[in-house]
Motif scaffolding. Structure first.
Motif, mmCIF file in Angstrom:
data_model
loop_
_atom_site.group_PDB
_atom_site.id
_atom_site.type_symbol
_atom_site.label_atom_id
_atom_site.label_comp_id
_atom_site.label_asym_id
_atom_site.label_seq_id
_atom_site.Cartn_x
_atom_site.Cartn_y
_atom_site.Cartn_z
ATOM 1 N N UNK A 149 0.808 -1.213 0.000
ATOM 2 C CA UNK A 149 0.000 0.000 0.000
ATOM 3 C C UNK A 149 0.837 1.256 0.000
ATOM 4 N N UNK A 150 0.218 2.356 0.394
ATOM 5 C CA UNK A 150 0.905 3.644 0.418
ATOM 6 C C UNK A 150 1.769 3.765 1.665
ATOM 7 N N UNK A 151 2.817 4.593 1.553
ATOM 8 C CA UNK A 151 3.711 4.891 2.682
ATOM 9 C C UNK A 151 4.263 3.625 3.333
ATOM 10 N N UNK A 152 4.673 2.696 2.480
ATOM 11 C CA UNK A 152 5.362 1.462 2.895
ATOM 12 C C UNK A 152 4.468 0.518 3.708
ATOM 13 N N UNK A 153 3.182 0.736 3.700
ATOM 14 C CA UNK A 153 2.280 -0.233 4.324
ATOM 15 C C UNK A 153 2.255 -1.500 3.479
ATOM 16 N N UNK A 154 2.274 -2.646 4.129
ATOM 17 C CA UNK A 154 2.329 -3.914 3.407
ATOM 18 C C UNK A 154 1.699 -5.011 4.240
ATOM 19 N N UNK A 155 1.343 -6.084 3.560
ATOM 20 C CA UNK A 155 0.785 -7.242 4.243
ATOM 21 C C UNK A 155 0.998 -8.482 3.400
ATOM 22 N N UNK A 156 1.020 -9.630 4.043
ATOM 23 C CA UNK A 156 1.144 -10.900 3.324
ATOM 24 C C UNK A 156 0.475 -11.992 4.139
ATOM 25 N N UNK A 157 0.017 -13.021 3.448
ATOM 26 C CA UNK A 157 -0.630 -14.147 4.117
ATOM 27 C C UNK A 157 -0.554 -15.365 3.211
ATOM 28 N N UNK A 158 -0.465 -16.524 3.824
ATOM 29 C CA UNK A 158 -0.442 -17.775 3.074
ATOM 30 C C UNK A 158 -1.640 -18.626 3.466
ATOM 31 N N UNK A 159 -2.282 -19.216 2.455
ATOM 32 C CA UNK A 159 -3.405 -20.116 2.699
ATOM 33 C C UNK A 159 -3.228 -21.361 1.829
ATOM 34 N N UNK A 160 -3.964 -22.392 2.132
ATOM 35 C CA UNK A 160 -3.857 -23.629 1.382
ATOM 36 C C UNK A 160 -4.466 -23.526 -0.006
#
Length: 380
Positions: free
Chosen positions: A296-307
């Motif tokens: 996202x903006x201003x170095x916002x980030x996310x990650x997730x793993x699912x089957x």
């Protein structure tokens, strides 16, 4: 004119006929609802030259007659009336509505200037109300919300003898559903219906055993009528040729992944928290499962793993999260199959095709809904 009617029955009928009234009518009388009392009962109707709604209900008729009153104001009043019989009477000042201790007086409009409602006669087909409503809900979400290209603001109905097809697109996605029905239409008959109107039809007739669909020809005007349980909606058809989107669907999809619908919905909604409105979400499919990445903006980030159960090579696609959620939400199965299509340009992946699965290995039985979504260019 004077009649007495059940409060709940009256309120429900008024709500039905005002649902499709225009917010900004071209003429004041087109915002009105006609109340007509005859020996057979009470009929209510509205019409703005493009969409009409009409219904008939039981009422104790003391004096026959007809009046035209402001529709939305009548609906607001009917929805707030106390739990008591409703008496409606034409007076010198307009229309008097009495219910328990509540009294209202509404002005009337010149009923002689109100347009004549279309006569619903023509080629017909009969479909289950539940199936039709479900199909409309699945497909109409893909119709365009912009009026720049009117032909894609509608849902295109293919009216074959034994099958009713629905398809909609906004250029970025295509939704298709086919359902069985009985009709006397010919192969190739089509009707392009405004998506907003069709969505209201789906909601109104969701619990009907049968919905009768009729193509109506009024000179150069082509309309379609939907009738169920004493209620009828007609709509002027959109003129123009609907895009030939059926050719976009691949004949075979050997490269695909199967995921649990609720799991991917939850993960995508979490990743949306860091994304700007129009940003895409990166989906990486491997033998280990599915990895979602959001930047996202201003170095916002996310990650997730699912089957995920992947058949074929690893692949990365970038999709608009809301478009994906719309497609997964329209699939009424526990699992979702995401099939990948190839293109000549390795930097521009082909559309992904969503369909239902009963389990990781079994496709959903009798599920004819398909949702084709164009990926964004891959994020670097």
């Amino acid at each position: 004119m004077k009649f007495e009617v059940n409060r709940d029955v009256f309120s429900d009928a008024v709500s039905f006929v005002v649902k499709l009234l225009p917010q900004r009518p071209t003429l004041p009388i087109l915002s009105g609802v006609v109340l007509e009392a005859t020996d057979e009962g009470l009929s209510l109707s509205s019409f703005d030259y493009e969409v009409s709604s009409r219904t008939a209900i039981d009422a104790q008729i003391e004096e026959p007659g007809a009046v035209l009153v402001q529709g939305r104001l009548l609906a607001d009043i009917a929805n707030r009336l106390p739990d008591a019989p409703v008496t409606v009477e034409r007076t010198d000042q307009g229309v008097a509505i009495t219910c328990g201790r509540a009294n209202f007086s509404l002005p009337t409009m010149p009923i002689e200037e109100f347009p004549t409602l279309p006569v619903v006669e023509g080629t017909t087909g009969v479909v289950s109300g539940e199936d039709f409503s479900e199909a409309i809900g699945q497909v109409s979400l893909a119709a365009s919300k912009e009026d720049v290209a009117p032909v894609i603001t509608g849902v295109n109905l293919t009216l074959s003898p034994n099958e009713l097809g629905l398809v909609a697109t906004d250029r970025y996605r295509v939704a298709v559903r086919n359902i069985s029905w009985q009709s006397n239409f010919n192969e190739g008959d089509q009707a392009l219906v405004p998506a907003r109107t069709l969505s209201e039809v789906g909601k109104s007739f969701a619990h009907a055993n049968e919905v009768v669909i009729t193509l109506v020809a009024e000179g150069e005007r082509q309309l379609i009528g939907f009738t169920a349980e004493g209620r009828t909606v007609t709509s002027l058809l959109i003129k123009g040729n609907f895009p030939a989107v059926s050719r976009l669907f691949p004949k075979e999809t050997p490269h695909y992944a199967v995921i649990q619908g609720s799991e991917v919905v939850d993960a995508v909604r979490r990743m949306q928290l860091v994304l700007e409105r129009e940003q895409a979400l990166r989906f990486s499919f491997t033998e280990e499962g599915l990895n979602l990445q959001a930047h996202g903006a201003e170095q916002a980030a996310g990650s997730e793993e699912i089957g995920a159960n992947l058949q074929g090579n690893d692949i990365v696609v970038s999709l608009k999260p809301q478009f994906l959620l719309d497609g997964v939400g329209a699939i009424h199965s526990a699992f979702v199959k995401i099939a990948f299509t190839a293109t000549d340009n390795p930097n521009k992946p082909g559309p992904v095709l969503l369909s239902g699965q009963t389990s990781l290995d079994e496709p959903a039985e009798n599920d004819t809904f398909r949702y084709l979504l164009q990926p964004n260019l891959l994020m670097r």
